[in-house]
Design a protein around this motif. Structure first.
Motif, PDB file in Angstrom:
ATOM      1  N   UNK A   1       0.930  -1.266  -0.324  1.00  0.00           N
ATOM      2  CA  UNK A   1      -0.330  -0.025  -0.219  1.00  0.00           C
ATOM      3  C   UNK A   1       1.043   1.125  -0.150  1.00  0.00           C
ATOM      4  N   UNK A   2       0.317   1.846  -0.997  1.00  0.00           N
ATOM      5  CA  UNK A   2       1.246   3.588  -0.482  1.00  0.00           C
ATOM      6  C   UNK A   2       0.460   4.293  -0.924  1.00  0.00           C
ATOM      7  N   UNK A   3       0.927   5.757  -0.595  1.00  0.00           N
ATOM      8  CA  UNK A   3       0.278   6.123  -0.675  1.00  0.00           C
ATOM      9  C   UNK A   3      -1.368   7.086  -1.246  1.00  0.00           C
ATOM     10  N   UNK A   4      -0.512   6.896  -2.470  1.00  0.00           N
ATOM     11  CA  UNK A   4      -2.194   6.724  -3.632  1.00  0.00           C
ATOM     12  C   UNK A   4      -3.105   6.363  -3.168  1.00  0.00           C
ATOM     13  N   UNK A   5      -2.542   4.887  -2.553  1.00  0.00           N
ATOM     14  CA  UNK A   5      -3.417   4.237  -2.760  1.00  0.00           C
ATOM     15  C   UNK A   5      -4.284   4.694  -1.026  1.00  0.00           C
ATOM     16  N   UNK A   6      -3.883   4.757   0.287  1.00  0.00           N
ATOM     17  CA  UNK A   6      -4.067   5.233   1.201  1.00  0.00           C
ATOM     18  C   UNK A   6      -5.133   6.403   1.006  1.00  0.00           C
ATOM     19  N   UNK A   7      -4.935   7.567  -0.201  1.00  0.00           N
ATOM     20  CA  UNK A   7      -6.254   8.917  -0.099  1.00  0.00           C
ATOM     21  C   UNK A   7      -6.944   8.577  -1.226  1.00  0.00           C
ATOM     22  N   UNK A   8      -7.355   7.114  -2.051  1.00  0.00           N
ATOM     23  CA  UNK A   8      -8.270   6.834  -2.134  1.00  0.00           C
ATOM     24  C   UNK A   8      -9.166   5.785  -1.094  1.00  0.00           C
ATOM     25  N   UNK A   9      -9.059   5.623  -0.027  1.00  0.00           N
ATOM     26  CA  UNK A   9      -9.156   4.365   0.885  1.00  0.00           C
ATOM     27  C   UNK A   9     -10.224   5.847   1.140  1.00  0.00           C
ATOM     28  N   UNK A  10      -9.824   7.119   2.068  1.00  0.00           N
ATOM     29  CA  UNK A  10      -9.673   7.714   2.736  1.00  0.00           C
ATOM     30  C   UNK A  10     -10.986   8.954   1.876  1.00  0.00           C
ATOM     31  N   UNK A  11     -11.210   8.456   0.634  1.00  0.00           N
ATOM     32  CA  UNK A  11     -10.971   9.985   0.060  1.00  0.00           C
ATOM     33  C   UNK A  11     -13.304  10.343   0.540  1.00  0.00           C
ATOM     34  N   UNK A  12     -13.704   9.125   0.690  1.00  0.00           N
ATOM     35  CA  UNK A  12     -15.127  10.153   1.127  1.00  0.00           C
ATOM     36  C   UNK A  12     -15.085  10.753   1.998  1.00  0.00           C
ATOM     37  N   UNK A  13     -14.517   9.900   3.654  1.00  0.00           N
ATOM     38  CA  UNK A  13     -14.251  10.839   4.720  1.00  0.00           C
ATOM     39  C   UNK A  13     -13.008  12.028   4.742  1.00  0.00           C
ATOM     40  N   UNK A  14     -12.597  11.932   4.193  1.00  0.00           N
ATOM     41  CA  UNK A  14     -11.418  13.351   3.415  1.00  0.00           C
ATOM     42  C   UNK A  14     -12.898  14.237   3.225  1.00  0.00           C
ATOM     43  N   UNK A  15     -12.818  14.466   2.068  1.00  0.00           N
ATOM     44  CA  UNK A  15     -14.538  15.223   1.583  1.00  0.00           C
ATOM     45  C   UNK A  15     -15.472  15.120   2.981  1.00  0.00           C
ATOM     46  N   UNK A  16     -16.316  14.594   3.318  1.00  0.00           N
ATOM     47  CA  UNK A  16     -17.303  15.262   4.827  1.00  0.00           C
ATOM     48  C   UNK A  16     -15.894  16.288   5.649  1.00  0.00           C
ATOM     49  N   UNK A  17     -14.436  15.782   5.863  1.00  0.00           N
ATOM     50  CA  UNK A  17     -14.113  16.463   7.215  1.00  0.00           C
ATOM     51  C   UNK A  17     -13.768  17.790   6.751  1.00  0.00           C
ATOM     52  N   UNK A  18     -12.871  17.737   5.359  1.00  0.00           N
ATOM     53  CA  UNK A  18     -12.387  18.261   4.871  1.00  0.00           C
ATOM     54  C   UNK A  18     -12.569  19.785   4.108  1.00  0.00           C
ATOM     55  N   UNK A  19     -13.410  19.300   3.566  1.00  0.00           N
ATOM     56  CA  UNK A  19     -13.904  20.238   1.729  1.00  0.00           C
ATOM     57  C   UNK A  19     -14.040  21.378   2.433  1.00  0.00           C
TER      58      UNK A  19
END
Length: 211
Positions: A1-19
């Motif tokens: 697993x790498x940075x790209x995959x990690x951000x893919x995995x958390x994308x929806x939660x990232x949007x909810x918290x950060x956008x």
């Protein structure tokens, strides 16, 4: 697993918290306003490591011709859905597809925090390569000397490192990459809405002449 995959995995939660967090960050908006005023009449700009596109959208709404680039395809998908009419695409800031002198400016808000110290000058040189003579770079990062490694992020399994930097060492890397530093700004963290670390913003410029 790498940075790209990690951000893919958390994308929806990232949007909810950060956008939507930019609405709570007055200094960030002031600095982006200054960036927008500097580039809007010169040419196209790029939001590097754009995530779901909140900064890209802010610049677009303030008259900047801007595109967003991110390593994570899932983040680019969210950015396209949230910000119709703005160009987003995947890309690696360490090896960009753009020609020399393509952009009038680059913002890099908390995207360089994933670059190891040993790769920083090379990465900054690549950003400088795609900037027009006299173009502006606005970057931000967490102040410190530590590296935070996450195996779990928002209850998802990931593998990602967050590097904190000292303003003096980032300034040295920028100069080594050929940038001229215009201003360095530090602030305390906004309570409750972000990780509680001091932040640094640097305005740096591609020299007007490459002689």
């Amino acid at each position: 697993m790498n940075i790209q995959t990690s951000y893919d995995i958390v994308a929806d939660e990232y949007v909810r918290r950060i956008y939507d967090e930019l609405q709570h960050k007055s200094l960030d908006r002031q600095l982006l306003d200054r960036f927008a005023a500097s580039v809007r009449d010169i040419g196209r700009a790029c939001d590097m490591g754009c995530g779901p596109g909140q900064i890209t959208r802010y610049l677009h709404e303030h008259g900047v011709q801007v595109c967003g680039i991110d390593l994570s395809p899932a983040m680019v998908d969210r950015a396209l859905a949230l910000n119709p009419g703005i160009e987003f695409r995947t890309g690696d800031m360490m090896a960009l597809a753009e020609p020399d002198g393509a952009w009038a400016g680059i913002t890099a808000f908390y995207s360089l925090i994933h670059i190891p110290r040993g790769d920083m000058v090379r990465t900054l040189r690549e950003l400088r390569r795609v900037l027009m003579p006299g173009a502006l770079l606005l970057l931000s990062f967490h102040i410190g000397s530590e590296t935070i490694h996450l195996d779990e992020w928002w209850e998802q399994r990931v593998c990602v490192d967050f590097h904190f930097f000292q303003p003096a060492e980032m300034s040295g890397w920028l100069r080594a990459a050929g940038f001229e530093i215009e201003e360095l700004i530090e602030r305390e963290p906004y309570p409750e809405i972000e990780h509680q670390s001091r932040r640094c913003y640097i305005f740096a410029r591609q020299p007007s002449s490459n002689a």
